[in-house]
Design a protein around this motif. Structure first.
Motif, short mmCIF file in Angstrom:
data_model
loop_
_atom_site.label_atom_id
_atom_site.label_comp_id
_atom_site.label_asym_id
_atom_site.label_seq_id
_atom_site.Cartn_x
_atom_site.Cartn_y
_atom_site.Cartn_z
N ALA A 241 0.84 -1.20 0.00
CA ALA A 241 0.00 0.00 0.00
C ALA A 241 0.88 1.25 0.00
CB ALA A 241 -0.93 0.00 1.21
N HIS B 110 1.06 4.23 -2.72
CA HIS B 110 0.93 5.63 -2.29
C HIS B 110 2.09 6.47 -2.83
CE1 HIS B 110 0.10 9.12 0.15
NE2 HIS B 110 1.34 9.07 0.61
N THR C 157 -7.13 0.23 -1.17
CA THR C 157 -6.46 1.47 -1.56
C THR C 157 -7.29 2.32 -2.52
OG1 THR C 157 -5.16 0.23 -3.20
CG2 THR C 157 -4.12 0.64 -1.06
#
Length: 174
Positions: free
Chosen positions: A116, A120, A152
């Protein structure tokens, strides 16, 4: 996620470590019953090509005794994916997009939000370049990736086809 993590372009001297992470991911997918990445893909040549085209990115953390340790890899692409032009479905946007292929996390780092965080960091890189859409695809039976995409904020858009078969395609506005 740890602020000490460093997101940067991969270096050719890191290919062995990246391939170690890829092999770990292949073994996990096989054990989970996924058919994704079970045909020799990705191979060292794919990683070398990514790095040579400035597409290979790594997420690193400081090692216990100083040097950085590569804990995740992905190919970050800003110039499109031909398979995405023939989606069986509909993308959310018609804008330029970033996409990630070949994302993998080292065994010892799983369950800590590393994948994740990688996504990002890609979003941040895209935003810095004025790109407002993020696309990605995965195999129908890659449950780990499917859960990550849901967590996400990606939206299922349809299916795309590669030589190796059909993939589920997702997009996120960023």
């Amino acid at each position: 996620m740890d602020n000490e993590l460093i997101f940067r372009q991969a270096q050719s001297c890191e290919t062995d470590r990246i391939m170690q992470i890829i092999r770990q991911a292949q073994a996990r997918m096989h054990a989970a019953g996924s058919r994704q990445w079970q045909d020799g893909y990705p191979a060292p040549g794919h990683i070398s090509a990514d790095i040579g085209r400035n597409r290979g990115y790594v997420l690193c953390k400081p090692g216990v005794e100083g040097p950085l340790s590569v804990i995740a890899y992905g190919a970050v692409v800003f110039d499109g994916e031909p398979a995405y032009d023939a989606i069986d479905g509909q993308w959310l946007t018609d804008e330029p997009y970033v996409l990630v292929h070949r994302i993998a996390v080292a065994d010892g780092e799983r369950g800590r939000g590393v994948a994740a965080e990688f996504l990002h960091r890609v979003e941040t890189l895209a935003q810095e370049r004025g790109v407002k859409a993020f696309r990605i695809d995965t195999n129908f039976d890659n449950q780990t990736m499917l859960r990550l995409l849901e967590r996400t904020g990606f939206t299922y858009c349809g299916k795309v086809v590669y030589r190796s078969g059909e993939r589920l395609a997702y997009e996120k506005r960023i």
